[in-house]
Design a protein around this motif. Structure first.
Motif, PDB file in Angstrom:
ATOM      1  N   ILE A  45      33.588  -2.676 102.238  1.00  0.00           N
ATOM      2  CA  ILE A  45      34.772  -3.726 102.084  1.00  0.00           C
ATOM      3  C   ILE A  45      34.240  -4.878 103.083  1.00  0.00           C
ATOM      4  N   VAL A  50      39.732  -9.832 100.734  1.00  0.00           N
ATOM      5  CA  VAL A  50      40.875  -9.304 100.246  1.00  0.00           C
ATOM      6  C   VAL A  50      42.184 -10.303 100.408  1.00  0.00           C
ATOM      7  N   GLU A  51      43.282  -9.933  99.644  1.00  0.00           N
ATOM      8  CA  GLU A  51      44.444 -10.326 100.019  1.00  0.00           C
ATOM      9  C   GLU A  51      45.362  -9.415 100.961  1.00  0.00           C
ATOM     10  N   MET A  52      45.142  -9.694 102.176  1.00  0.00           N
ATOM     11  CA  MET A  52      45.664  -8.644 103.221  1.00  0.00           C
ATOM     12  C   MET A  52      47.079  -8.094 103.028  1.00  0.00           C
ATOM     13  N   LEU A  55      46.432  -5.423 100.485  1.00  0.00           N
ATOM     14  CA  LEU A  55      45.835  -4.287 101.124  1.00  0.00           C
ATOM     15  C   LEU A  55      46.897  -3.257 101.818  1.00  0.00           C
ATOM     16  N   HIS A  56      47.639  -3.949 102.847  1.00  0.00           N
ATOM     17  CA  HIS A  56      48.675  -3.339 103.409  1.00  0.00           C
ATOM     18  C   HIS A  56      49.641  -2.557 102.529  1.00  0.00           C
ATOM     19  N   GLY A 252      41.683  -5.058 111.188  1.00  0.00           N
ATOM     20  CA  GLY A 252      41.060  -5.829 110.171  1.00  0.00           C
ATOM     21  C   GLY A 252      41.048  -5.155 108.681  1.00  0.00           C
ATOM     22  N   LYS A 253      40.638  -5.800 107.719  1.00  0.00           N
ATOM     23  CA  LYS A 253      40.272  -5.069 106.284  1.00  0.00           C
ATOM     24  C   LYS A 253      39.555  -3.608 106.497  1.00  0.00           C
ATOM     25  N   GLU A 254      38.567  -3.583 107.363  1.00  0.00           N
ATOM     26  CA  GLU A 254      37.678  -2.399 107.300  1.00  0.00           C
ATOM     27  C   GLU A 254      38.540  -1.455 108.113  1.00  0.00           C
ATOM     28  N   VAL A 257      41.056  -0.272 105.266  1.00  0.00           N
ATOM     29  CA  VAL A 257      40.176   0.498 104.197  1.00  0.00           C
ATOM     30  C   VAL A 257      39.785   1.818 104.872  1.00  0.00           C
TER      31      VAL A 257
END
Ligand SMILES: *Cc1c(COP(=O)(O)O)cnc(C)c1O
Length: 403
Positions: A45, A50-52, A55-56, A252-254, A257
């Motif tokens: 990722i 991404v659209e956070m 993702l949430h 964060g995204k990482e 994920v």
């Protein structure tokens, strides 16, 4: 001794000691071994957008599935989750109030916690509460809290009650969670359960928690993260804190994920095989230690009933010719540092925790134990640093960082 072939260049490149962790999931040692599924997901990722919000949302669904809660949220750590859960109980969905924290004027801002639960996990739990602007109201005495203490402490300013599940809390004469929740709920007070290190993903909600909080980087083997689970509205109010004090605790995204991948992996993990592997490590150490003068070993079940046993080594300095803490310190020195679980070492014992070992590291631990115990037995004097000196040395070391 078998040699493991794990590539481990990063520590060497950075000039870091190749520590072996038989201490537990400790922030000071880098928490846990991140599971391969999470490592892959994180690296996949990192280079993408991404659209956070989405993702949430995805994270919420996965947390819901594993915990049986309606919704879930991922933040920076369990400590952050404590602050954000408390903040949510004070502000609700009021965005104006969320931006104003830690100014709590006009809000309910008292948070109850049993005195025996006011522990440090490396930082004080009550500070995570106070960071929001809330006032901590201790309930009962450290070694004695009853339902009437909790009921008596509830006022019209009470925003929440925090319940901590940990081997650190006083383990007797506390209010059990079910009674704690019943008393709080009778007065409309939500209960936040800090279950950072607990394997049980469903039991605390079933016992009456309104919000339950976990660490993503402890037993789950995720990257540094914190997990919140509960009813949709309550979890949404936690999510909304990202527009306020949660910004400094953002994940964060990482992180999201990685935590998701760790949760998915947890579902299909072969827990029996892991238990058996941990047991083999304990047996290996017992074999090494049995019959050694001044060393008494016993298997200790986890104090909060996680499915995990540790080996307790009680050291008689007169026989072993070394104190428990000197043995711990010598194991932690040298080329293959072995870091043991020494929270209570002044009582003359420490524990070996097998849950964070790489394959074959148990043999290194056994060899190091044998080596240091042999040296001690041959020593003319008993190796006995005064305990107070050890305390002062470790306090002084912190204040010398980065030297
Ligand atoms: C580890 C721990 C925390 C803190 O968790 P982080 O995710 O490292 O912030 C909080 N409470 C308890 C009981 C813990 O054991």
């Amino acid at each position: 001794m078998t040699k493991h072939n794990r590539p481990d260049n990063i520590r060497r490149q950075l000039g870091l000691r190749p520590v072996i962790n038989v201490s537990g999931t400790m922030t000071s040692l880098g928490a846990s071994i991140v599971v391969p599924q999470a490592v892959e997901a994180v690296s996949a990722i990192l280079g993408e957008f991404v659209e956070m919000g989405d993702l949430h949302r995805r994270a919420s669904a996965v947390i819901a599935q594993l915990t049986g809660a309606e919704a879930g949220f991922i933040t920076a750590s369990c400590s952050a989750a404590i602050s954000l859960a408390v903040a949510a109980c004070m502000t609700g969905p009021n965005l104006w109030a969320i931006e104003r924290l830690p100014d709590t004027s006009g809000l309910k801002d008292e948070v109850l916690i049993q005195s025996g639960h006011m522990i440090s996990y490396g930082a004080p739990v009550e500070q995570a509460i106070r960071l929001t602007g809330a006032k901590v109201v201790p309930v009962g005495q450290a070694t004695s809290a009853s339902a009437y203490h909790l009921a008596g402490a509830i006022t019209d300013r009470t925003a929440a009650a925090v319940f901590v599940v940990s081997h650190h809390v006083v383990d007797y004469a506390q209010i059990p969670l079910a009674i704690f929740a019943e008393v709080a709920h009778a007065r409309g007070v939500p209960v936040i359960v800090d279950a950072a290190s607990e394997y049980d993903l469903t039991g605390f909600l079933a016992a009456g928690a309104d919000l339950v909080l976990y660490s993503g980087h402890k037993f789950l083997g995720g990257p540094t993260s914190g997990i919140v689970a509960g009813p949709k509205e309550r979890v949404r109010n936690v999510y909304l804190q990202n527009r306020g004090i949660g910004r400094g605790m953002k994940v964060g995204k990482e992180g999201i994920v990685g935590a998701l991948a760790a949760l998915q992996a947890w579902k299909v993990r072969d827990h029996d095989a892991i238990r058996a592997r941990e047991r083999r490590a304990l047996d290996c150490w017992i074999e090494t230690l049995e019959g050694r003068a001044g060393v008494n070993v016993s298997i200790e079940p986890d104090p909060t009933n996680n499915p995990l046993d540790r080996l307790k080594l009680t050291i008689d300095p007169a026989q072993a010719r070394i104190t428990a803490w000197d043995l711990a310190d010598r194991l932690a020195a040298g080329d293959r540092p072995v870091i043991v679980r020494d929270h209570e070492v002044e009582h003359g014992y420490f524990l070996l925790d097998p849950c964070n070992l790489h394959p074959d590291e148990e043999f290194v631990v056994a060899a190091r134990l044998g080596e240091e115990l042999d040296i001690a037995r041959k020593s003319n004097e008993i190796i006995a640093t005064p305990f107070n000196e050890r305390v002062l040395t470790s306090e002084a070391a912190i204040l010398n960082w980065p030297d």
